[in-house]
Design a protein around this motif. Structure first.
Motif, PDB file in Angstrom:
ATOM      1  N   GLU A   1     -96.962 -11.723 -50.919  1.00  0.00           N
ATOM      2  CA  GLU A   1     -96.979 -10.278 -50.678  1.00  0.00           C
ATOM      3  C   GLU A   1     -95.583  -9.771 -50.314  1.00  0.00           C
ATOM      4  O   GLU A   1     -95.114  -8.764 -50.867  1.00  0.00           O
ATOM      5  N   TRP A   2     -94.913 -10.447 -49.402  1.00  0.00           N
ATOM      6  CA  TRP A   2     -93.588 -10.010 -49.001  1.00  0.00           C
ATOM      7  C   TRP A   2     -92.585 -10.117 -50.154  1.00  0.00           C
ATOM      8  O   TRP A   2     -91.705  -9.264 -50.310  1.00  0.00           O
TER       9      TRP A   2
ATOM     10  N   VAL B   1     -94.784 -13.440 -39.004  1.00  0.00           N
ATOM     11  CA  VAL B   1     -94.309 -12.516 -40.046  1.00  0.00           C
ATOM     12  C   VAL B   1     -92.835 -12.773 -40.333  1.00  0.00           C
ATOM     13  O   VAL B   1     -92.434 -12.960 -41.489  1.00  0.00           O
ATOM     14  N   GLY B   2     -92.022 -12.797 -39.287  1.00  0.00           N
ATOM     15  CA  GLY B   2     -90.593 -13.022 -39.469  1.00  0.00           C
ATOM     16  C   GLY B   2     -90.260 -14.348 -40.114  1.00  0.00           C
ATOM     17  O   GLY B   2     -89.276 -14.465 -40.844  1.00  0.00           O
TER      18      GLY B   2
ATOM     19  N   LYS C   1     -87.411 -12.185 -41.680  1.00  0.00           N
ATOM     20  CA  LYS C   1     -86.435 -11.719 -40.690  1.00  0.00           C
ATOM     21  C   LYS C   1     -85.013 -11.703 -41.232  1.00  0.00           C
ATOM     22  O   LYS C   1     -84.147 -10.990 -40.701  1.00  0.00           O
ATOM     23  N   ASP C   2     -84.762 -12.429 -42.313  1.00  0.00           N
ATOM     24  CA  ASP C   2     -83.434 -12.421 -42.935  1.00  0.00           C
ATOM     25  C   ASP C   2     -83.185 -11.156 -43.751  1.00  0.00           C
ATOM     26  O   ASP C   2     -82.025 -10.792 -43.998  1.00  0.00           O
ATOM     27  N   VAL C   3     -84.256 -10.491 -44.185  1.00  0.00           N
ATOM     28  CA  VAL C   3     -84.084  -9.333 -45.067  1.00  0.00           C
ATOM     29  C   VAL C   3     -84.438  -8.015 -44.387  1.00  0.00           C
ATOM     30  O   VAL C   3     -84.406  -6.961 -45.029  1.00  0.00           O
ATOM     31  N   LEU C   4     -84.763  -8.061 -43.087  1.00  0.00           N
ATOM     32  CA  LEU C   4     -85.124  -6.841 -42.368  1.00  0.00           C
ATOM     33  C   LEU C   4     -84.221  -6.603 -41.169  1.00  0.00           C
ATOM     34  O   LEU C   4     -83.738  -7.548 -40.539  1.00  0.00           O
TER      35      LEU C   4
ATOM     36  N   LEU D   1     -85.333  -2.499 -44.790  1.00  0.00           N
ATOM     37  CA  LEU D   1     -84.832  -3.540 -45.682  1.00  0.00           C
ATOM     38  C   LEU D   1     -83.320  -3.644 -45.552  1.00  0.00           C
ATOM     39  O   LEU D   1     -82.607  -2.628 -45.519  1.00  0.00           O
ATOM     40  N   SER D   2     -82.823  -4.846 -45.451  1.00  0.00           N
ATOM     41  CA  SER D   2     -81.382  -5.067 -45.248  1.00  0.00           C
ATOM     42  C   SER D   2     -80.929  -6.289 -46.037  1.00  0.00           C
ATOM     43  O   SER D   2     -80.755  -7.371 -45.504  1.00  0.00           O
TER      44      SER D   2
END
Length: 420
Positions: free
Chosen positions: A345-346, A371-372, A388-391, A418-419
């Motif tokens: 999903e992510w 979640v992370g 957690k790497d992309v948020l 989103l990062s």
């Protein structure tokens, strides 16, 4: 004689435990069936006031949100985004939103208010429903052809809000509240104008009567939680292990005490509707206000599309990379024991997100580390990272808003951008 007298209580206890185990198994099977054949949530149980401030929607935003009862889908549409994709695996929940959209298109405000404000419109199934049926999907028609009587205003449960899984539990609890003498004090509490007045009513008329051993036992049962807020076993385990409470019952007690003694209750329509079976004009969801209804009727409803599927499957079919907001409610708790599905999903959400995409979700876990730690396959298909790497999380805003949550049945609230 001593052996007989000491063994009998043990035998009775064992029999009682066996009976309750069988009862729980049967009830859990019924609840599981409800998830696919009945409305579980007849009202949304997430405070849209938090979501509005966190999302900061613009007319360019395209939003994915889980349907539940559709209340918050309509609330977001009122804010004027480009499009709202409403997604739910349970076709009954989507049928409820379909009925709301049909009623907005066909009715004036006064009639719409009777249907979804008071939860009753006399002779709805025979006189009014045929007019709305033309707007429904095949699945929507199949559901409401058998359940339109919810709105007739007759029988032992004369309000729509006392139907569906959560509605049935509310109706049962009302009977219990009357039995222990707290129903009228709870109504009095709902009319309180200040926090001090709320505290006084709670401490003098409610607290000692409400939190007795019977109710605490009842709240600990998994089938109660399943009806109360659609709480599955995976979420119950999260709350017990990571929510910071020794038991589910204590968590619910703490949540209810916060609502009754620390937050203004005069506009808390989430609990009022279950106590009275209806809203009031000054205590209701956005879509039931005259202004909100007018906005929806004047075109906002046309920006909503309904999809009976999962988020993952929806995105696989969607193809475009144009979703700028995801409102995920608490559904990732349900997937905590299915990391592969959560990862898929992510990965799809990241692949279909705009560069400025924002995600909101709630959890029974205070930290929601599961979640992370979820793995994400990046759009290039070659690199795997974690969520957690992309948020980039906005903990300060999320924590501030969480304290103001009028529902207050989650341990945490998350806002993340989103990062990449």
């Amino acid at each position: 004689m001593a052996a007989t007298s000491t063994s009998r209580p043990g035998l009775i206890g064992s029999i009682f435990a066996l009976v309750m185990s069988i009862f729980s198994s049967i009830f859990n099977w019924i609840v599981a069936r409800c998830y696919t054949s009945q409305i579980v949530f007849n009202c949304a149980w997430e405070d849209p006031r938090l979501d509005r401030e966190a999302l900061k929607l613009t007319e360019e935003d395209q939003v994915v949100i889980i349907t539940t009862a559709g209340c918050n889908v309509l609330s977001l549409a009122i804010e004027g985004p480009k499009h709202v994709y409403s997604i739910d695996r349970n076709h009954c929940q989507n049928a409820l939103l379909e009925l709301k959209l049909a009623a907005i298109r066909e009715y004036d405000y006064a009639t719409f208010w009777k249907l979804f404000g008071t939860g009753r419109l006399p002779n709805f199934s025979k006189v009014h429903y045929p007019r709305l049926r033309q707007h429904l999907s095949t699945a929507g028609r199949a559901f409401w052809d058998s359940h339109a009587h919810y709105f007739n205003g007759t029988g032992l449960r004369p309000s729509y809000f006392w139907h569906g899984c959560s509605g049935i539990l509310a109706w049962v609890m009302l009977g219990y509240f009357r039995l222990i003498g707290v129903y009228r004090p709870l109504l009095e509490l709902m009319e309180a104008k200040t926090i001090d007045e709320q505290k006084h009513i709670y401490k003098t008329k409610i607290e000692k009567r409400m939190w007795n051993p019977v109710i605490m036992w009842f709240l600990e049962r998994s089938f109660t939680l399943a009806l109360l807020n659609g709480v599955p076993e995976a979420q119950r385990e999260l709350l017990e292990k990571e929510g910071g409470f020794k038991s589910i019952g204590l968590f619910i007690k703490d949540s209810m005490e916060t609502i009754m003694t620390k937050l203004p209750i005069h506009d808390n329509y989430f609990y009022r509707v279950y106590l009275t079976g209806e809203y009031t004009k000054d205590c209701c969801p956005d879509y039931l206000t005259e202004e909100g209804f007018k906005t929806l009727k004047n075109g906002a409803v046309d920006k909503i599309s309904i999809h009976t599927t999962t988020i993952t499957e929806f995105l696989r079919e969607h193809k475009k990379k144009d979703i700028s907001r995801f409102v995920l409610l608490d559904h990732m708790d349900w997937m905590a024991s299915a990391p592969k599905a959560l990862s898929e999903e992510w990965s799809e959400m990241v692949a279909h997100s705009t560069d400025n995409c924002r995600f909101l979700w709630r959890s029974a876990s205070k930290e929601a580390t599961f979640v992370g730690d979820t793995s994400v396959t990046l759009p290039n298909g070659h690199e795997t990272v974690t969520v957690k790497d992309v948020l980039k999380y906005d903990y300060q805003t999320a924590n501030r808003l969480h304290e103001l949550d009028r529902v207050h049945t989650y341990a945490s609230f998350f806002i993340a951008d989103l990062s990449l």
